[in-house]
Structure formats: structure tokens, C-alpha cells
Write a protein that holds these residues in place. Sequence first.
Motif, PDB file in Angstrom:
ATOM      1  N   THR A  16     -18.747 -55.514 -18.385  1.00  0.00           N
ATOM      2  CA  THR A  16     -18.586 -56.964 -18.404  1.00  0.00           C
ATOM      3  C   THR A  16     -17.244 -57.312 -19.034  1.00  0.00           C
ATOM      4  O   THR A  16     -16.663 -56.506 -19.777  1.00  0.00           O
ATOM      5  CB  THR A  16     -19.709 -57.621 -19.224  1.00  0.00           C
ATOM      6  OG1 THR A  16     -19.579 -57.229 -20.602  1.00  0.00           O
ATOM      7  CG2 THR A  16     -21.081 -57.200 -18.691  1.00  0.00           C
ATOM      8  N   TYR A  17     -16.797 -58.542 -18.767  1.00  0.00           N
ATOM      9  CA  TYR A  17     -15.507 -58.961 -19.322  1.00  0.00           C
ATOM     10  C   TYR A  17     -15.531 -58.941 -20.847  1.00  0.00           C
ATOM     11  O   TYR A  17     -14.622 -58.407 -21.491  1.00  0.00           O
ATOM     12  CB  TYR A  17     -15.150 -60.357 -18.811  1.00  0.00           C
ATOM     13  CG  TYR A  17     -13.885 -60.907 -19.434  1.00  0.00           C
ATOM     14  CD1 TYR A  17     -12.633 -60.451 -19.035  1.00  0.00           C
ATOM     15  CD2 TYR A  17     -13.948 -61.870 -20.434  1.00  0.00           C
ATOM     16  CE1 TYR A  17     -11.470 -60.936 -19.616  1.00  0.00           C
ATOM     17  CE2 TYR A  17     -12.794 -62.368 -21.021  1.00  0.00           C
ATOM     18  CZ  TYR A  17     -11.558 -61.894 -20.610  1.00  0.00           C
ATOM     19  OH  TYR A  17     -10.411 -62.367 -21.185  1.00  0.00           O
ATOM     20  N   TYR A  21     -13.491 -56.744 -23.572  1.00  0.00           N
ATOM     21  CA  TYR A  21     -12.721 -57.372 -24.648  1.00  0.00           C
ATOM     22  C   TYR A  21     -13.086 -56.777 -26.011  1.00  0.00           C
ATOM     23  O   TYR A  21     -12.213 -56.459 -26.823  1.00  0.00           O
ATOM     24  CB  TYR A  21     -12.960 -58.879 -24.650  1.00  0.00           C
ATOM     25  CG  TYR A  21     -12.321 -59.572 -25.827  1.00  0.00           C
ATOM     26  CD1 TYR A  21     -10.962 -59.875 -25.819  1.00  0.00           C
ATOM     27  CD2 TYR A  21     -13.076 -59.899 -26.955  1.00  0.00           C
ATOM     28  CE1 TYR A  21     -10.368 -60.500 -26.904  1.00  0.00           C
ATOM     29  CE2 TYR A  21     -12.490 -60.521 -28.046  1.00  0.00           C
ATOM     30  CZ  TYR A  21     -11.131 -60.822 -28.008  1.00  0.00           C
ATOM     31  OH  TYR A  21     -10.534 -61.420 -29.091  1.00  0.00           O
ATOM     32  N   ASN A  22     -14.375 -56.621 -26.257  1.00  0.00           N
ATOM     33  CA  ASN A  22     -14.811 -56.073 -27.541  1.00  0.00           C
ATOM     34  C   ASN A  22     -14.344 -54.635 -27.722  1.00  0.00           C
ATOM     35  O   ASN A  22     -13.920 -54.239 -28.812  1.00  0.00           O
ATOM     36  CB  ASN A  22     -16.338 -56.147 -27.646  1.00  0.00           C
ATOM     37  CG  ASN A  22     -16.835 -57.583 -27.749  1.00  0.00           C
ATOM     38  OD1 ASN A  22     -16.141 -58.457 -28.258  1.00  0.00           O
ATOM     39  ND2 ASN A  22     -18.058 -57.827 -27.264  1.00  0.00           N
ATOM     40  N   GLU A  23     -14.429 -53.837 -26.653  1.00  0.00           N
ATOM     41  CA  GLU A  23     -14.004 -52.440 -26.735  1.00  0.00           C
ATOM     42  C   GLU A  23     -12.498 -52.352 -26.945  1.00  0.00           C
ATOM     43  O   GLU A  23     -12.007 -51.566 -27.757  1.00  0.00           O
ATOM     44  CB  GLU A  23     -14.409 -51.721 -25.450  1.00  0.00           C
ATOM     45  CG  GLU A  23     -14.175 -50.210 -25.476  1.00  0.00           C
ATOM     46  CD  GLU A  23     -15.124 -49.489 -26.429  1.00  0.00           C
ATOM     47  OE1 GLU A  23     -14.836 -48.335 -26.778  1.00  0.00           O
ATOM     48  OE2 GLU A  23     -16.153 -50.095 -26.818  1.00  0.00           O
ATOM     49  N   LEU A  24     -11.770 -53.154 -26.198  1.00  0.00           N
ATOM     50  CA  LEU A  24     -10.321 -53.142 -26.321  1.00  0.00           C
ATOM     51  C   LEU A  24      -9.872 -53.570 -27.715  1.00  0.00           C
ATOM     52  O   LEU A  24      -8.897 -53.032 -28.266  1.00  0.00           O
ATOM     53  CB  LEU A  24      -9.721 -54.057 -25.254  1.00  0.00           C
ATOM     54  CG  LEU A  24      -8.202 -54.158 -25.148  1.00  0.00           C
ATOM     55  CD1 LEU A  24      -7.787 -54.299 -23.688  1.00  0.00           C
ATOM     56  CD2 LEU A  24      -7.657 -55.333 -25.949  1.00  0.00           C
ATOM     57  N   LEU A  37      -7.289 -61.019 -24.620  1.00  0.00           N
ATOM     58  CA  LEU A  37      -7.933 -61.702 -23.496  1.00  0.00           C
ATOM     59  C   LEU A  37      -7.212 -61.407 -22.192  1.00  0.00           C
ATOM     60  O   LEU A  37      -7.840 -61.174 -21.150  1.00  0.00           O
ATOM     61  CB  LEU A  37      -7.958 -63.217 -23.758  1.00  0.00           C
ATOM     62  CG  LEU A  37      -8.897 -63.703 -24.864  1.00  0.00           C
ATOM     63  CD1 LEU A  37      -8.608 -65.159 -25.196  1.00  0.00           C
ATOM     64  CD2 LEU A  37     -10.358 -63.528 -24.470  1.00  0.00           C
ATOM     65  N   TRP A  38      -5.894 -61.410 -22.256  1.00  0.00           N
ATOM     66  CA  TRP A  38      -5.060 -61.134 -21.076  1.00  0.00           C
ATOM     67  C   TRP A  38      -5.307 -59.714 -20.575  1.00  0.00           C
ATOM     68  O   TRP A  38      -5.583 -59.494 -19.388  1.00  0.00           O
ATOM     69  CB  TRP A  38      -3.608 -61.335 -21.474  1.00  0.00           C
ATOM     70  CG  TRP A  38      -2.581 -61.034 -20.419  1.00  0.00           C
ATOM     71  CD1 TRP A  38      -2.144 -59.803 -20.011  1.00  0.00           C
ATOM     72  CD2 TRP A  38      -1.833 -61.991 -19.651  1.00  0.00           C
ATOM     73  NE1 TRP A  38      -1.174 -59.920 -19.045  1.00  0.00           N
ATOM     74  CE2 TRP A  38      -0.966 -61.258 -18.805  1.00  0.00           C
ATOM     75  CE3 TRP A  38      -1.805 -63.373 -19.596  1.00  0.00           C
ATOM     76  CZ2 TRP A  38      -0.083 -61.875 -17.924  1.00  0.00           C
ATOM     77  CZ3 TRP A  38      -0.928 -63.991 -18.722  1.00  0.00           C
ATOM     78  CH2 TRP A  38      -0.085 -63.246 -17.893  1.00  0.00           C
ATOM     79  N   ALA A  39      -5.199 -58.749 -21.468  1.00  0.00           N
ATOM     80  CA  ALA A  39      -5.375 -57.351 -21.083  1.00  0.00           C
ATOM     81  C   ALA A  39      -6.787 -57.079 -20.580  1.00  0.00           C
ATOM     82  O   ALA A  39      -6.989 -56.302 -19.632  1.00  0.00           O
ATOM     83  CB  ALA A  39      -5.057 -56.443 -22.271  1.00  0.00           C
ATOM     84  N   SER A  40      -7.780 -57.724 -21.188  1.00  0.00           N
ATOM     85  CA  SER A  40      -9.168 -57.533 -20.775  1.00  0.00           C
ATOM     86  C   SER A  40      -9.390 -58.058 -19.362  1.00  0.00           C
ATOM     87  O   SER A  40     -10.172 -57.486 -18.591  1.00  0.00           O
ATOM     88  CB  SER A  40     -10.112 -58.250 -21.748  1.00  0.00           C
ATOM     89  OG  SER A  40      -9.982 -57.719 -23.046  1.00  0.00           O
TER      90      SER A  40
END
Length: 303
Positions: A16-17, A21-24, A37-40
Motif C-alpha cells: 500500500t502507499y 511511506y512508513n517503510e521508506l 511522500l514524493w518518493a513513496s
Amino acid sequence: MDTVMSNSTLLTTPETYMGIYNELSKYNVHLNIFERLWASWYAYMQNDVLATGIMSFAMHEIVYFGRSLPWIIIDRIPYFNKYKIQAQKIPTAEEQWACAKVVLLSHFTVELPQIWLFHPMAKSLGMETGVPFPAWTTMAIQIAVFFVLEDAWHYWMHRAMHWGPLYRSIHKIHHQYSAPFGLAAEYASPIEVMILGAGTVGAPILWVMITGNLHILTMYLWIVCRLAQAIDAHSGYEFPWSLHHFLPFWAGADHHDTHHEKFIGNYASSFRWWDFVLDTESGADAAQKRRERKDAKAGKKVQ
């Protein structure tokens, strides 16, 4: 110095998005929230062309209609009529809606294909799309340069389109409204949209071809600024706090509204210097100054 990460190598197993985001965020603490947010988004999409295309088109529509909305509301409030440049010409709801439908059609049939092709073209020219983002000072300087370059392109192309055959076949559509309003900023023939739009897109492309230094976020911020400028210039309102009162070289609504009213002169988009230097200013004051110069010249000849 932070290294720039490509969008496709941040994660290999997107879910999921928000999961991405959380992993990144765990492993890229040096990135700010907007960069994460952008990279995710790119990692979630797994297709950079699709990710850029959707984001670019959504940004364009949200900014264009979002910036036009306040002017639509103001047109319906009698209090603001005293600031309307052509106070007797308030656009009706029917005119606004008819204009919006034409603009939307143009966005989907003319601008969407160009937006979709932008990512591969930009990447081939060296435009960066990854993170981290460039410094705000770098982006501000580049956007200022784009304003100057686009204004020059707009002046000469717009002036050319007022030549008889080009006016009748291309530009006349845009002059349907002698008293412009915000939504009408991109109310134009497909050919005009492409010609004038080439200045907006061409300035960053020229910059990255020469310098090799441009991030697509700078391009987005430039588009936001240019759309806001174009919509405000077509708003039809002159306020005591309008920007040209503080920056005399800024064009603004009074500059472009006169162009629509008189159908000639004031060809530039953002600044007044091209019209001033080349004596193409429009309006009563400009006409009076021309008469005074002509009379002064005639007086010298008599002497």
C-alpha cells in the motif's frame, strides 16, 4: 552531501502507499516529509512515466480550477464590483460554464498528451525526478529566469498572432471575451495553446539543455506560478494591493484587461518592459503619451 536517489530503486516490493511511506521513512531519515511522500508515490506506482503523468495532470487541473474559483465567487459578490476594471461586464454563470467546458476539452485533448510525453522527454534531457529536492534558493532563481524567458516568447508570439490572418484563424477565439475572467486564461484554439504553451515548457527545457541542472519539482512550481499569473491577469480586477503597485514592471490584470478591451497592444504576459521599449502599450495613457511625442516631434520640425 546527500546523493540523489532514483524513484525506481527505493523499494522493490511495494504494497500500500502508506505501507511504502512508513517503510521508506525508517531508512531515509535524512529526507523531509514531502520528499518521503514524493518518493513513496513513485515507488508505489512502479512506473515513472505513469506516476509523473498522473501527478502532472492532477496538479494542472487542481491549480487551474482552484485558482479560478475565487474569481468566480468574487464575480457573484456585488461588493467587489468597484474593483472590476470593466464594471459593466460581469460574466454570467452561463458564460463561465460555457468557458469551463471548452477549457476542459482542451485540457484533455491538447494538453494531456503533451503532459504524458513530458517525463520521457525531460529524463532524456537530464531533468532529475528523484530525491532529495534542490534548495529553495536554486528553484527560486530558476523560476525567475523562466518568467523572463517565457515573457519574451509570449510577447513576440502573441504580437504575431494579432497579424490579420493569424488573428482570424487562431487568436480570435481567445478574444471572444472583451472583458476577461479567470477561467478564460486558457480559453483559446488548440494551436494557440500549443504555441504559447511552448514558451512555458520550452524555458525549463532550454535551461536544462544548457545547464544540465533542473528538478521536475522546480518545473511544477514554475507551472503553478505561471498558471496563477495567467489566471490573475485575466481576472478583470484591479485592487489597491495588486502586485504591480509594488513591482511597477509587473503586468497584472489592468495590463491584460486593456489588451482585451482594445484588442491591440500590451502583448507581454508577466512584465511591462517589452511593451514599453517597443511602444506597444495600450490604453488611454499610452495613447496620450504617443500624441505628446508626436506633437513634440512636429514642433521641432516647424522650428
